[in-house]
Design a protein around this motif. Structure first.
Motif, PDB file in Angstrom:
ATOM      1  N   UNK A  49       0.817  -1.213   0.000  1.00 36.93           N
ATOM      2  CA  UNK A  49       0.000   0.000   0.000  1.00 36.93           C
ATOM      3  C   UNK A  49       0.851   1.264   0.000  1.00 36.93           C
ATOM      4  N   UNK A  50       2.032   1.211   0.576  1.00 34.57           N
ATOM      5  CA  UNK A  50       2.928   2.369   0.571  1.00 34.57           C
ATOM      6  C   UNK A  50       3.615   2.521  -0.785  1.00 34.57           C
ATOM      7  N   UNK A  51       4.012   1.406  -1.378  1.00 34.66           N
ATOM      8  CA  UNK A  51       4.773   1.434  -2.630  1.00 34.66           C
ATOM      9  C   UNK A  51       3.971   2.036  -3.780  1.00 34.66           C
ATOM     10  N   UNK A  52       2.688   1.715  -3.865  1.00 38.81           N
ATOM     11  CA  UNK A  52       1.910   2.180  -5.018  1.00 38.81           C
ATOM     12  C   UNK A  52       1.883   3.703  -5.141  1.00 38.81           C
ATOM     13  N   UNK A  53       1.510   4.449  -4.091  1.00 42.69           N
ATOM     14  CA  UNK A  53       1.507   5.908  -4.251  1.00 42.69           C
ATOM     15  C   UNK A  53       2.905   6.498  -4.404  1.00 42.69           C
ATOM     16  N   UNK A  54       3.918   5.857  -3.818  1.00 38.40           N
ATOM     17  CA  UNK A  54       5.278   6.351  -4.017  1.00 38.40           C
ATOM     18  C   UNK A  54       5.717   6.155  -5.470  1.00 38.40           C
ATOM     19  N   UNK A  56       3.666   6.144  -7.972  1.00 36.07           N
ATOM     20  CA  UNK A  56       2.893   7.158  -8.694  1.00 36.07           C
ATOM     21  C   UNK A  56       3.599   8.508  -8.624  1.00 36.07           C
ATOM     22  N   UNK A  57       4.050   8.883  -7.445  1.00 35.09           N
ATOM     23  CA  UNK A  57       4.756  10.165  -7.281  1.00 35.09           C
ATOM     24  C   UNK A  57       6.027  10.186  -8.128  1.00 35.09           C
ATOM     25  N   UNK A  58       6.783   9.098  -8.116  1.00 32.93           N
ATOM     26  CA  UNK A  58       8.021   9.027  -8.906  1.00 32.93           C
ATOM     27  C   UNK A  58       7.722   9.120 -10.400  1.00 32.93           C
ATOM     28  N   UNK A  59       6.648   8.483 -10.838  1.00 33.70           N
ATOM     29  CA  UNK A  59       6.283   8.530 -12.264  1.00 33.70           C
ATOM     30  C   UNK A  59       5.907   9.951 -12.684  1.00 33.70           C
ATOM     31  N   UNK A  60       5.202  10.655 -11.832  1.00 31.00           N
ATOM     32  CA  UNK A  60       4.825  12.035 -12.158  1.00 31.00           C
ATOM     33  C   UNK A  60       6.065  12.931 -12.177  1.00 31.00           C
ATOM     34  N   UNK A  61       6.986  12.716 -11.248  1.00 27.12           N
ATOM     35  CA  UNK A  61       8.236  13.484 -11.264  1.00 27.12           C
ATOM     36  C   UNK A  61       9.020  13.205 -12.544  1.00 27.12           C
ATOM     37  N   UNK A  84       0.356  12.148  -3.363  1.00 30.83           N
ATOM     38  CA  UNK A  84       0.790  10.747  -3.364  1.00 30.83           C
ATOM     39  C   UNK A  84       1.754  10.438  -2.219  1.00 30.83           C
ATOM     40  N   UNK A  85       2.688  11.335  -1.949  1.00 23.28           N
ATOM     41  CA  UNK A  85       3.627  11.121  -0.837  1.00 23.28           C
ATOM     42  C   UNK A  85       2.877  11.144   0.496  1.00 23.28           C
ATOM     43  N   UNK A  86       1.978  12.094   0.657  1.00 18.93           N
ATOM     44  CA  UNK A  86       1.197  12.156   1.899  1.00 18.93           C
ATOM     45  C   UNK A  86       0.349  10.901   2.078  1.00 18.93           C
ATOM     46  N   UNK A 109      -7.492   9.169  -1.647  1.00 22.52           N
ATOM     47  CA  UNK A 109      -6.401   9.407  -2.585  1.00 22.52           C
ATOM     48  C   UNK A 109      -6.869   9.300  -4.034  1.00 22.52           C
ATOM     49  N   UNK A 110      -7.685   8.302  -4.328  1.00 21.34           N
ATOM     50  CA  UNK A 110      -8.169   8.138  -5.699  1.00 21.34           C
ATOM     51  C   UNK A 110      -8.922   9.390  -6.151  1.00 21.34           C
TER      52      UNK A 110
END
Length: 188
Positions: A49-54, A56-61, A84-86, A109-110
């Motif tokens: 659950x932590x990895x998915x939004x992280x 996502x954040x990396x992909x947007x960066x 996403x990080x929050x 989040x969604x």
């Protein structure tokens, strides 16, 4: 004096295509792992659950870096990264409380990431392949509302989130295919 690197729409389109293919593959692998742990709490579920939004954040960066045009407004992307990080932090905490708490956070989040995704896709529509991203952003808001309601109701299985991730991955694949077709018609 600072200089700004500009990237042609076709170069940015190729970069988006690669990113979308990676995001598709990640969503499939992640969902399969989630399905195997969706009805139990524990360290593996928390990490997933932590990895998915992280991710996502990396992909947007990465998308921000690939664009290379600092003059174009990037507010929606930066909002997406911050949210996403929050959420990664919130999911880490919520998943140790209960599955329904994690489901509620995921739903929020969604909704919170679907809106900027929709805005970003509308802004990138000249690069091509954005209709699936527009649809995905809209569906994310609707699905997020359902997840939030399920979390409030006390649902104890988060498998639906895996299906949501797969659907998001399919939208990324559709965007990548569309970009591939579009880019194949344009001179390099």
């Amino acid at each position: 004096m600072a200089t700004t690197e500009t990237v042609s729409p076709s170069t940015f389109g190729r970069a988006l295509r690669r990113l979308y293919l990676v995001r598709f593959a990640f969503a499939l692998v992640w969902a399969m792992l989630l399905f195997s742990t969706s009805d139990t709490t524990g360290a593996l579920l928390t990490v997933l659950l932590i990895v998915y939004p992280l991710f996502d954040a990396a992909a947007v960066l990465w998308q921000l870096r690939a664009r290379g045009d600092a003059r174009k407004p990037q507010v929606s992307e930066w909002v997406n990264v911050a949210v996403s990080v929050a959420v990664a932090i919130a999911l880490g905490v919520a998943s140790t409380v209960s599955i329904s708490a994690a489901l509620g956070v995921w739903g929020a989040w969604a909704i919170g990431s679907g809106i900027p995704q929709l805005v970003t896709a509308l802004g990138n529509r000249r690069s091509g392949g954005q209709v699936p991203q527009i649809l995905s952003g809209g569906i994310s808001v609707l699905a997020g509302s359902a997840f939030l309601a399920q979390g409030i109701e006390g649902t104890d299985d988060i498998a639906g989130v895996g299906g949501y991730a797969i659907l998001g991955g399919v939208f990324f694949l559709a965007s990548a295919v569309h970009l591939g077709i579009t880019l194949g018609k344009k001179p390099s």
